[in-house]
Design an enzyme around this catalytic site. Structure first.
Site, mmCIF file in Angstrom:
data_model
loop_
_atom_site.group_PDB
_atom_site.id
_atom_site.type_symbol
_atom_site.label_atom_id
_atom_site.label_comp_id
_atom_site.label_asym_id
_atom_site.label_seq_id
_atom_site.Cartn_x
_atom_site.Cartn_y
_atom_site.Cartn_z
ATOM 1 N N GLU A 150 0.932 -1.336 0.125
ATOM 2 C CA GLU A 150 0.078 -0.006 -0.053
ATOM 3 C C GLU A 150 1.001 1.396 -0.057
ATOM 4 O O GLU A 150 1.508 1.619 0.835
ATOM 5 C CB GLU A 150 -0.825 0.080 1.115
ATOM 6 C CG GLU A 150 -1.786 1.455 1.376
ATOM 7 C CD GLU A 150 -2.374 1.527 2.508
ATOM 8 O OE1 GLU A 150 -3.318 2.454 2.897
ATOM 9 O OE2 GLU A 150 -2.296 0.718 3.558
ATOM 10 N N GLU A 249 -11.892 3.048 6.189
ATOM 11 C CA GLU A 249 -10.644 3.357 6.960
ATOM 12 C C GLU A 249 -10.774 5.014 7.168
ATOM 13 O O GLU A 249 -9.747 5.608 6.484
ATOM 14 C CB GLU A 249 -9.298 2.857 6.373
ATOM 15 C CG GLU A 249 -8.186 2.921 7.212
ATOM 16 C CD GLU A 249 -6.883 2.436 6.720
ATOM 17 O OE1 GLU A 249 -6.103 1.662 7.245
ATOM 18 O OE2 GLU A 249 -6.421 3.212 5.904
#
Length: 276
Positions: A150, A249
């Site tokens: 990520e 998130e």
């Protein structure tokens, strides 16, 4: 077009409750059918499994351990000299993932070591990252798991994080060249680093194994004031036939439950109120 699937990141949502099993139960009560989390390693695995069995939740994603968080570590996969620690952390993550029937592990790259310049260590860190990812690919492939990398923006969130743009991540994936390693698309970070989201989503979705969302710049709910039009983004992902999960998130502005109206609205518009 099939509706998108959302999962609650219980490291960010339902933090009104102190323990992960409690947050799992709250997520299920709120309508989620899946959850993800960063680091669960201080929670008893039996308690997590019990909560999973009671709620029927699917576990979608966990992270590899950060290393020594008190010393500033945020992952080890790209940090030279920490290869053995990375492998130990990977083994622990695999243990938790297998126990929870979780198929994805975020392999955290880590930060440029304190006192060092990014440009001075960039090539060495990339080589370390590729080496560790190739090792991880072999481990994960045998276990039927998917590893993810990520990009985390270095403009605001973490100036020292090594992997900071989707273009950099794509180049590393090309070097690793293994189907068990893919990209984790966090739209919050991508917007801050590069913008141009429509093009980048279209370009990199084929190599993406998971997506996460939050509004920019304050990282609140998708329907909070900010730069991003999530109605457009969701429609784009539907048109591109994205079949994976989207992790929520973000930092709720108030209570987690009160901030979920955006998701209920989506469910009503796509499923007649039924969650997917």
């Amino acid at each position: 077009m099939a509706p998108l699937k959302f999962c609650a990141n219980i490291s960010w949502l339902f933090t009104e409750l102190p323990e992960f099993p409690q947050r799992m139960r709250a997520a299920a009560s709120a309508g989620f059918r899946a959850v993800e989390a960063a680091w669960l390693y201080n929670t008893d695995l039996k308690e997590l499994k019990t909560a999973k069995e009671e709620t029927g939740l699917e576990f979608v994603l966990i992270n590899t351990p950060p290393g020594d968080a008190s010393a500033g570590d945020l992952g080890l996969a790209a940090v030279p000299g920490r290869e053995q620690e990375f492998r130990q952390g990977l083994d622990l993550a695999v243990q938790y993932a297998k126990a929870l029937d979780c198929t994805r592990i975020h392999l955290m790259a880590g930060r440029v070591p304190a006192g060092s310049e990014r440009c001075a260590l960039a090539l060495q860190m990339e080589d370390t990252f590729v080496h560790n990812l190739k090792h991880a690919a072999g481990v994960l492939d045998k276990e039927g798991l998917l590893g993810l990398i990520e990009p985390i923006n270095s403009r605001i969130t973490d100036p020292r994080y090594f992997l900071h743009s989707p273009h950099q991540a794509a180049e590393i994936l090309q070097r690793v060249d293994h189907p068990s390693i893919k990209m984790q698309m966090d739209i919050f970070h991508w917007q801050i680093m590069d913008g141009n989201l429509t093009h980048n989503i279209r370009r990199y979705l084929p190599m993406t194994g998971h997506i996460q969302i939050a509004q920019v710049p304050d990282r609140h709910e998708p329907d909070s004031p900010g730069e991003l039009n999530f109605s457009f983004i969701f429609r784009l992902l539907e048109e591109l036939d994205y079949q994976g999960f989207i992790g929520c998130e973000y930092k709720p502005q108030g209570s987690t439950e009160a901030g979920l109206e955006w998701l209920r609205k989506y469910w009503r518009s796509r499923n007649g109120g039924e969650r997917d």
